[in-house]
Write a protein that holds these residues in place. Structure first.
Motif, PDB file in Angstrom:
ATOM      1  N   GLU A  87       0.840  -1.197   0.000  1.00  0.00           N
ATOM      2  CA  GLU A  87       0.000   0.000   0.000  1.00  0.00           C
ATOM      3  C   GLU A  87       0.877   1.249   0.000  1.00  0.00           C
ATOM      4  O   GLU A  87       1.964   1.267   0.583  1.00  0.00           O
ATOM      5  N   TYR A  89       0.823   5.147   1.174  1.00  0.00           N
ATOM      6  CA  TYR A  89       0.158   6.096   2.066  1.00  0.00           C
ATOM      7  C   TYR A  89       0.662   7.508   1.804  1.00  0.00           C
ATOM      8  O   TYR A  89       1.825   7.711   1.459  1.00  0.00           O
ATOM      9  N   LEU A 115      -4.346   6.492   4.080  1.00  0.00           N
ATOM     10  CA  LEU A 115      -4.662   5.761   2.840  1.00  0.00           C
ATOM     11  C   LEU A 115      -6.142   5.969   2.570  1.00  0.00           C
ATOM     12  O   LEU A 115      -6.976   5.635   3.419  1.00  0.00           O
ATOM     13  N   THR A 117      -9.308   5.031   0.155  1.00  0.00           N
ATOM     14  CA  THR A 117      -9.792   4.104  -0.874  1.00  0.00           C
ATOM     15  C   THR A 117     -11.257   4.370  -1.146  1.00  0.00           C
ATOM     16  O   THR A 117     -11.983   4.867  -0.290  1.00  0.00           O
TER      17      THR A 117
END
Length: 118
Positions: A87, A89, A115, A117
């Motif tokens: 991921e 960030y 993060l 989404t």
């Protein structure tokens, strides 16, 4: 703070300064430099803030947060991104650090990561 002996390696992603503009006059960032930082610790942040989960139109937006603890002296900028696992960030604000006024010992560089989404 020295590297944590059982810490994780994270990668800071730093875009070079803009040297060109797109057809609309927006700055285009330069190439991204990857900076590995070993000996870090990562912990979850409280995800119950006002924008932690929003319904926008037909999608759910979920904002997940982590706190990154990096060795003292690590250069983390508000414009950086950080790869942890798979991921990426965003750095949320400015990173901070601490030096004890009693012993002079240094603590970690602490950065809030986010993060988004959805």
């Amino acid at each position: 703070m020295r590297e944590l002996p059982h810490g994780d390696t994270v990668t800071i992603l730093r875009a070079a300064a803009a040297t060109t503009q797109d057809v609309y006059g927006n700055d285009v960032p330069g190439p991204v430099t990857e900076i590995p930082v070993p000996g870090c610790s990562v912990s979850p942040r409280d995800g119950t803030g006002p924008a932690a989960n929003e319904i926008l139109g037909d999608r759910d937006t979920v904002i997940s947060g982590l706190t990154l603890y990096a060795p003292f002296g690590t250069d983390i900028r508000a414009t950086d991104r950080v790869r942890i696992g798979g991921e990426i960030y965003e750095v949320d604000g400015r990173a901070g650090t601490f030096r004890s006024p009693f012993s002079g010992s240094t603590g970690p560089v602490v950065a809030a990561l986010e993060l988004v989404t959805g």
